[in-house]
Design a protein around this motif. Structure first.
Motif, PDB file in Angstrom:
ATOM      1  N   TRP A  26       1.134  -1.167   0.383  1.00  0.00           N
ATOM      2  CA  TRP A  26      -0.148   0.018  -0.137  1.00  0.00           C
ATOM      3  C   TRP A  26       1.091   1.245   0.225  1.00  0.00           C
ATOM      4  O   TRP A  26       1.870   1.412   1.397  1.00  0.00           O
ATOM      5  CB  TRP A  26      -1.167  -0.158   1.223  1.00  0.00           C
ATOM      6  N   ASN A  27       0.533   2.382  -0.949  1.00  0.00           N
ATOM      7  CA  ASN A  27       1.210   3.328  -1.143  1.00  0.00           C
ATOM      8  C   ASN A  27       0.392   4.525  -1.939  1.00  0.00           C
ATOM      9  O   ASN A  27      -0.542   3.882  -2.183  1.00  0.00           O
ATOM     10  CB  ASN A  27       2.869   2.860  -0.985  1.00  0.00           C
ATOM     11  N   SER A  28       1.080   6.003  -1.479  1.00  0.00           N
ATOM     12  CA  SER A  28       0.058   6.836  -2.490  1.00  0.00           C
ATOM     13  C   SER A  28      -0.109   6.665  -3.365  1.00  0.00           C
ATOM     14  O   SER A  28      -0.925   6.633  -4.219  1.00  0.00           O
ATOM     15  CB  SER A  28       0.965   7.992  -1.979  1.00  0.00           C
ATOM     16  N   SER A  29       0.772   5.784  -4.295  1.00  0.00           N
ATOM     17  CA  SER A  29       0.591   5.832  -5.954  1.00  0.00           C
ATOM     18  C   SER A  29      -0.655   4.320  -6.402  1.00  0.00           C
ATOM     19  O   SER A  29      -1.635   4.519  -7.222  1.00  0.00           O
ATOM     20  CB  SER A  29       1.580   5.325  -6.885  1.00  0.00           C
ATOM     21  N   VAL A  30      -0.540   3.838  -5.491  1.00  0.00           N
ATOM     22  CA  VAL A  30      -1.961   2.208  -5.147  1.00  0.00           C
ATOM     23  C   VAL A  30      -2.355   2.638  -4.827  1.00  0.00           C
ATOM     24  O   VAL A  30      -4.078   2.653  -5.541  1.00  0.00           O
ATOM     25  CB  VAL A  30      -0.670   1.341  -4.081  1.00  0.00           C
ATOM     26  N   LYS A  31      -2.843   3.505  -3.874  1.00  0.00           N
ATOM     27  CA  LYS A  31      -4.146   4.705  -3.691  1.00  0.00           C
ATOM     28  C   LYS A  31      -4.547   4.905  -5.156  1.00  0.00           C
ATOM     29  O   LYS A  31      -6.038   4.971  -5.133  1.00  0.00           O
ATOM     30  CB  LYS A  31      -4.246   6.011  -2.841  1.00  0.00           C
ATOM     31  N   GLU A  32      -3.823   5.865  -5.811  1.00  0.00           N
ATOM     32  CA  GLU A  32      -4.772   6.474  -6.866  1.00  0.00           C
ATOM     33  C   GLU A  32      -5.059   5.706  -7.822  1.00  0.00           C
ATOM     34  O   GLU A  32      -5.867   6.149  -8.680  1.00  0.00           O
ATOM     35  CB  GLU A  32      -3.380   7.289  -8.170  1.00  0.00           C
ATOM     36  N   GLU A  33      -4.885   4.544  -7.680  1.00  0.00           N
ATOM     37  CA  GLU A  33      -5.037   3.275  -8.619  1.00  0.00           C
ATOM     38  C   GLU A  33      -6.213   2.874  -8.776  1.00  0.00           C
ATOM     39  O   GLU A  33      -7.076   2.100  -9.472  1.00  0.00           O
ATOM     40  CB  GLU A  33      -4.391   2.296  -8.859  1.00  0.00           C
ATOM     41  N   ILE A  34      -6.476   2.936  -7.117  1.00  0.00           N
ATOM     42  CA  ILE A  34      -8.358   1.857  -6.541  1.00  0.00           C
ATOM     43  C   ILE A  34      -9.159   2.539  -7.932  1.00  0.00           C
ATOM     44  O   ILE A  34      -9.706   1.263  -8.344  1.00  0.00           O
ATOM     45  CB  ILE A  34      -8.612   3.218  -5.385  1.00  0.00           C
ATOM     46  N   GLY A  35      -9.168   3.221  -8.580  1.00  0.00           N
ATOM     47  CA  GLY A  35     -10.627   4.780  -9.080  1.00  0.00           C
ATOM     48  C   GLY A  35     -10.665   3.471 -10.243  1.00  0.00           C
ATOM     49  O   GLY A  35     -11.309   3.044 -11.438  1.00  0.00           O
ATOM     50  N   ARG A  36      -9.402   3.467 -11.080  1.00  0.00           N
ATOM     51  CA  ARG A  36      -8.851   2.588 -12.283  1.00  0.00           C
ATOM     52  C   ARG A  36      -9.011   1.491 -12.509  1.00  0.00           C
ATOM     53  O   ARG A  36      -9.692   0.440 -13.138  1.00  0.00           O
ATOM     54  CB  ARG A  36      -7.870   3.135 -12.603  1.00  0.00           C
ATOM     55  N   ILE A  37      -8.798   1.118 -11.324  1.00  0.00           N
ATOM     56  CA  ILE A  37      -9.257  -0.701 -11.384  1.00  0.00           C
ATOM     57  C   ILE A  37     -10.965  -0.845 -11.128  1.00  0.00           C
ATOM     58  O   ILE A  37     -10.784  -2.166 -11.869  1.00  0.00           O
ATOM     59  CB  ILE A  37      -8.244  -1.183  -9.564  1.00  0.00           C
ATOM     60  N   ILE A  38     -11.412  -0.904 -10.090  1.00  0.00           N
ATOM     61  CA  ILE A  38     -13.001   0.057 -10.682  1.00  0.00           C
ATOM     62  C   ILE A  38     -12.994  -0.033 -11.782  1.00  0.00           C
ATOM     63  O   ILE A  38     -14.066  -0.860 -12.226  1.00  0.00           O
ATOM     64  CB  ILE A  38     -13.443   0.827  -9.179  1.00  0.00           C
ATOM     65  N   ALA A  39     -12.619   0.892 -12.358  1.00  0.00           N
ATOM     66  CA  ALA A  39     -12.921   0.959 -14.075  1.00  0.00           C
ATOM     67  C   ALA A  39     -13.410  -0.179 -14.225  1.00  0.00           C
ATOM     68  O   ALA A  39     -13.447   0.039 -15.773  1.00  0.00           O
ATOM     69  CB  ALA A  39     -12.628   2.113 -14.030  1.00  0.00           C
ATOM     70  N   GLU A  40     -12.095  -1.150 -14.215  1.00  0.00           N
ATOM     71  CA  GLU A  40     -11.896  -1.946 -15.319  1.00  0.00           C
ATOM     72  C   GLU A  40     -12.851  -3.002 -14.649  1.00  0.00           C
ATOM     73  O   GLU A  40     -12.226  -4.406 -15.078  1.00  0.00           O
ATOM     74  CB  GLU A  40     -10.521  -2.777 -14.876  1.00  0.00           C
ATOM     75  N   GLY A  41     -13.802  -3.287 -13.993  1.00  0.00           N
ATOM     76  CA  GLY A  41     -14.441  -4.341 -13.305  1.00  0.00           C
ATOM     77  C   GLY A  41     -14.137  -5.391 -11.880  1.00  0.00           C
ATOM     78  O   GLY A  41     -14.907  -6.230 -12.025  1.00  0.00           O
ATOM     79  N   VAL A  42     -13.736  -4.405 -11.245  1.00  0.00           N
ATOM     80  CA  VAL A  42     -12.562  -5.279  -9.915  1.00  0.00           C
ATOM     81  C   VAL A  42     -12.940  -4.332  -8.643  1.00  0.00           C
ATOM     82  O   VAL A  42     -12.252  -3.625  -8.667  1.00  0.00           O
ATOM     83  CB  VAL A  42     -10.890  -5.287 -10.213  1.00  0.00           C
ATOM     84  N   PRO A  43     -14.325  -4.377  -8.403  1.00  0.00           N
ATOM     85  CA  PRO A  43     -14.732  -3.222  -7.310  1.00  0.00           C
ATOM     86  C   PRO A  43     -14.410  -4.269  -5.992  1.00  0.00           C
ATOM     87  O   PRO A  43     -14.566  -3.101  -5.410  1.00  0.00           O
ATOM     88  CB  PRO A  43     -15.905  -2.902  -7.451  1.00  0.00           C
ATOM     89  N   SER A  44     -13.950  -5.170  -5.558  1.00  0.00           N
ATOM     90  CA  SER A  44     -13.991  -5.855  -4.637  1.00  0.00           C
ATOM     91  C   SER A  44     -12.209  -5.995  -4.605  1.00  0.00           C
ATOM     92  O   SER A  44     -11.403  -6.101  -5.070  1.00  0.00           O
ATOM     93  CB  SER A  44     -14.512  -6.682  -4.655  1.00  0.00           C
ATOM     94  N   PHE A  45     -11.927  -5.731  -2.800  1.00  0.00           N
ATOM     95  CA  PHE A  45     -10.461  -5.884  -2.493  1.00  0.00           C
ATOM     96  C   PHE A  45      -9.824  -7.115  -1.692  1.00  0.00           C
ATOM     97  O   PHE A  45     -11.341  -6.890  -0.967  1.00  0.00           O
ATOM     98  CB  PHE A  45      -9.667  -4.584  -2.716  1.00  0.00           C
ATOM     99  N   LYS A  46      -8.591  -6.796  -1.467  1.00  0.00           N
ATOM    100  CA  LYS A  46      -8.675  -7.733   0.212  1.00  0.00           C
ATOM    101  C   LYS A  46      -6.755  -7.121   0.474  1.00  0.00           C
ATOM    102  O   LYS A  46      -6.534  -6.616  -0.034  1.00  0.00           O
ATOM    103  CB  LYS A  46      -7.795  -9.147   0.021  1.00  0.00           C
ATOM    104  N   MET A  47      -7.072  -7.079   1.928  1.00  0.00           N
ATOM    105  CA  MET A  47      -5.733  -6.962   2.304  1.00  0.00           C
ATOM    106  C   MET A  47      -6.107  -7.939   3.468  1.00  0.00           C
ATOM    107  O   MET A  47      -6.691  -8.559   4.465  1.00  0.00           O
ATOM    108  CB  MET A  47      -6.016  -5.578   3.128  1.00  0.00           C
ATOM    109  N   TYR A  48      -4.754  -8.248   3.644  1.00  0.00           N
ATOM    110  CA  TYR A  48      -4.333  -9.743   5.114  1.00  0.00           C
ATOM    111  C   TYR A  48      -3.586  -9.536   6.373  1.00  0.00           C
ATOM    112  O   TYR A  48      -2.865  -7.944   6.475  1.00  0.00           O
ATOM    113  CB  TYR A  48      -3.752 -10.839   4.759  1.00  0.00           C
ATOM    114  N   MET A  49      -4.542  -8.871   7.507  1.00  0.00           N
ATOM    115  CA  MET A  49      -3.866  -8.677   8.868  1.00  0.00           C
ATOM    116  C   MET A  49      -2.855  -9.718   8.788  1.00  0.00           C
ATOM    117  O   MET A  49      -2.163 -10.427  10.190  1.00  0.00           O
ATOM    118  CB  MET A  49      -5.164  -8.569   9.837  1.00  0.00           C
ATOM    119  N   ALA A  50      -2.557 -10.784   8.378  1.00  0.00           N
ATOM    120  CA  ALA A  50      -1.958 -13.004   8.648  1.00  0.00           C
ATOM    121  C   ALA A  50      -1.007 -12.697   7.810  1.00  0.00           C
ATOM    122  O   ALA A  50      -0.261 -11.386   6.452  1.00  0.00           O
ATOM    123  CB  ALA A  50      -2.338 -13.294   8.585  1.00  0.00           C
ATOM    124  N   TYR A  51       0.481 -13.252   7.564  1.00  0.00           N
ATOM    125  CA  TYR A  51       1.262 -13.527   6.852  1.00  0.00           C
ATOM    126  C   TYR A  51       2.244 -12.417   7.012  1.00  0.00           C
ATOM    127  O   TYR A  51       2.726 -11.747   6.110  1.00  0.00           O
ATOM    128  CB  TYR A  51       0.821 -14.015   5.655  1.00  0.00           C
TER     129      TYR A  51
END
Ligand code: URP
Ligand code: ZN
Length: 461
Positions: free
Chosen positions: A129-154
């Motif tokens: 996670w970083n600021s440029s990844v944050k900038e990409e969120i809208g584009r990824i959603i526009a590509e048809g991927v509106p759900s995300f995942k983060m791990y509190m483990a590993y």
């Protein structure tokens, strides 16, 4: 020519109705009485149940998971899914450290294009996670991927910190995305694992001790606090224990938008498997681990009362020989994960519906309708209604079967459910109107599965 299923019982999330189903091309066009016309291809399904094709919202195919390659490819995993009555999967992309989300997405498209037998979508797993990844969120959603995942483990591989979770939830609230989260306290898992190994406790039986219930409960509680601060919805994957489920139920009652997923393994298997002789317990090394049997009653109750939202698999298969056995002398080296995409529907039908632990409508709701609704596939997927894709499972409640690695389509040398007797049998599966499974056998040789582009969850978005 139109196809009509005649004389069966259509099961929806709200009830069971005796009705015909009419299909034209890839779509369901009518559900009701007396739909057959002259010239139609009529399938007599008297005595059979017509279910919407299953939606498995949690799979991992064809990727290195914590550096071990998952045994099922997209080809074998999606073929297995179809054979088991699942016509749509949502697979977890992993953005590895140093990658952009866009790069990770195109890698997943290149792995899946022309390879999948069932329809599919993606969740975007964010590990860097970083600021440029944050900038990409809208584009990824526009590509048809509106759900995300983060791990509190590993820890050190996939785990993110609380600030990343909070910032991600805020970003997704703005863009109309939904965050799914793996809840286990990864720092504590790493520390407890180190302690156990230092004490010479290296066998499989120490796997559950390295990640006890309390590490999941703490993590669920922390996530709920963060999500409530961000005022953003959140989806907890593979809830394995009663105390974690209780926290989620309390949060739902406070009005928090939280969804709970559990999986057949937590409802049906327990931690006594880690005491099996030899190295057999390694087959059940998954995270979170199997829990004490006392968790199963409360989890089933949560399923029955609609407090669990989704029943998925977390399919992540590793071979016993050549993969799991890397950890013969050190349980921390056993790759975590097991298969199940092929068995989910019939195991849950047999153990849930046939044994009276959940109603047929609840079964359909949790295995198809809710995952489709929550993840933006509905009404194209998840229900037998006019205008939906003609993804239909014809289930014979009088049939029976037995689960065995010897007969499964999953590309893995064992199944955690070896020898389980199944009440009910799949007669046929239709994917967008095309018969792809007959008598439990896959007919389709070509990989006809399509990527399903999903929309932002933003109102009007
Ligand atoms: O052991 C598991 N569950 N492996 C798959 C990855 C995950 O944690 O979801
Ligand atoms: Zn998973």
């Amino acid at each position: 020519m139109s196809v009509v299923f005649s004389g069966g019982t259509v099961v929806t999330a709200s009830g069971c109705i005796p009705a015909d189903v009419r299909i034209e091309g890839e779509k369901i066009v009518a559900v009701g009485g007396g739909l057959a016309r002259k010239g139609d291809e009529v399938h007599d399904v008297a005595g059979k149940l017509l279910l919407p094709g299953g939606v498995d919202a949690h799979t991992h195919f064809e990727m290195p998971f914590c550096s071990t390659p998952i045994a099922d490819t997209f080809s074998t995993g999606t073929a297995a899914a179809l054979a088991g009555g699942t016509t749509t999967i949502i697979d977890y992309i992993t953005q590895f450290h140093g990658q952009t989300l866009g790069e990770a997405l195109s890698i997943w498209h290149s792995k899946t294009d022309g390879k999948c037998h069932c329809d599919y979508g993606f969740h975007m797993g964010v590990t860097d996670w970083n600021s440029s990844v944050k900038e990409e969120i809208g584009r990824i959603i526009a590509e048809g991927v509106p759900s995300f995942k983060m791990y509190m483990a590993y820890k050190g591989v996939l785990q993110v910190d609380d600030a990343a979770l909070y910032q991600m939830l805020e970003a997704l609230k703005k863009e109309g995305g939904l965050l799914t989260v793996h809840c286990e306290n990864g720092d504590m898992v790493a520390e407890r694992s180190r302690e156990l190994i230092a004490q010479g406790n290296r066998g499989v039986r120490y796997h559950p001790q390295s990640r006890p219930e309390a590490f999941e409960t703490e993590s669920v509680n922390r996530l709920l606090t963060i999500a409530e601060e961000a005022d953003a919805p959140v989806y907890v994957v593979h809830v394995s224990s009663a105390p974690s489920m209780q926290l989620i139920v309390s949060a739902k009652m406070r009005g928090t938008a939280v969804y709970a997923e559990t999986c057949p393994q937590y409802l049906l298997l327990d931690d006594s498997r880690y005491e099996l002789p030899g190295f057999e317990g390694a087959k059940y090394v998954i995270s979170p681990p199997l829990r004490a049997v006392k968790n199963q009653g409360p989890l089933w109750a949560a399923v029955e009362h609609g407090l669990v939202d989704v029943l998925a698999t977390d399919h992540c298969s590793f071979n016993f020989v050549g993969q799991k056995d890397a950890g013969r002398d050190d349980f921390t080296r056993i790759p975590n994960g097991a298969g199940g995409v092929e068995q989910r529907m019939m195991l849950l039908y047999s153990e849930g519906v046939a044994k009276g632990r959940m109603s047929l409508p609840r079964f359909v709701e949790l295995t198809a309708t809710n995952p489709a609704r929550i993840f933006g596939l509905y009404p194209q997927k998840g229900a037998i209604i006019p205008s939906a894709d003609a993804d239909i499972v014809v289930l014979n409640p009088g049939g029976s079967g037995k689960i065995s690695a010897a007969t499964q389509y999953q590309n893995v040398d064992y199944t955690p459910y070896e020898g389980w007797n199944i009440d009910g049998a799949i007669d046929a599966v239709f994917l967008r109107g095309q018969r792809v499974v007959e008598g439990g056998k896959l007919l389709e040789a070509k990989a006809e599965g399509r990527f399903i582009k999903r929309a932002s969850f933003k109102k009007g978005g």
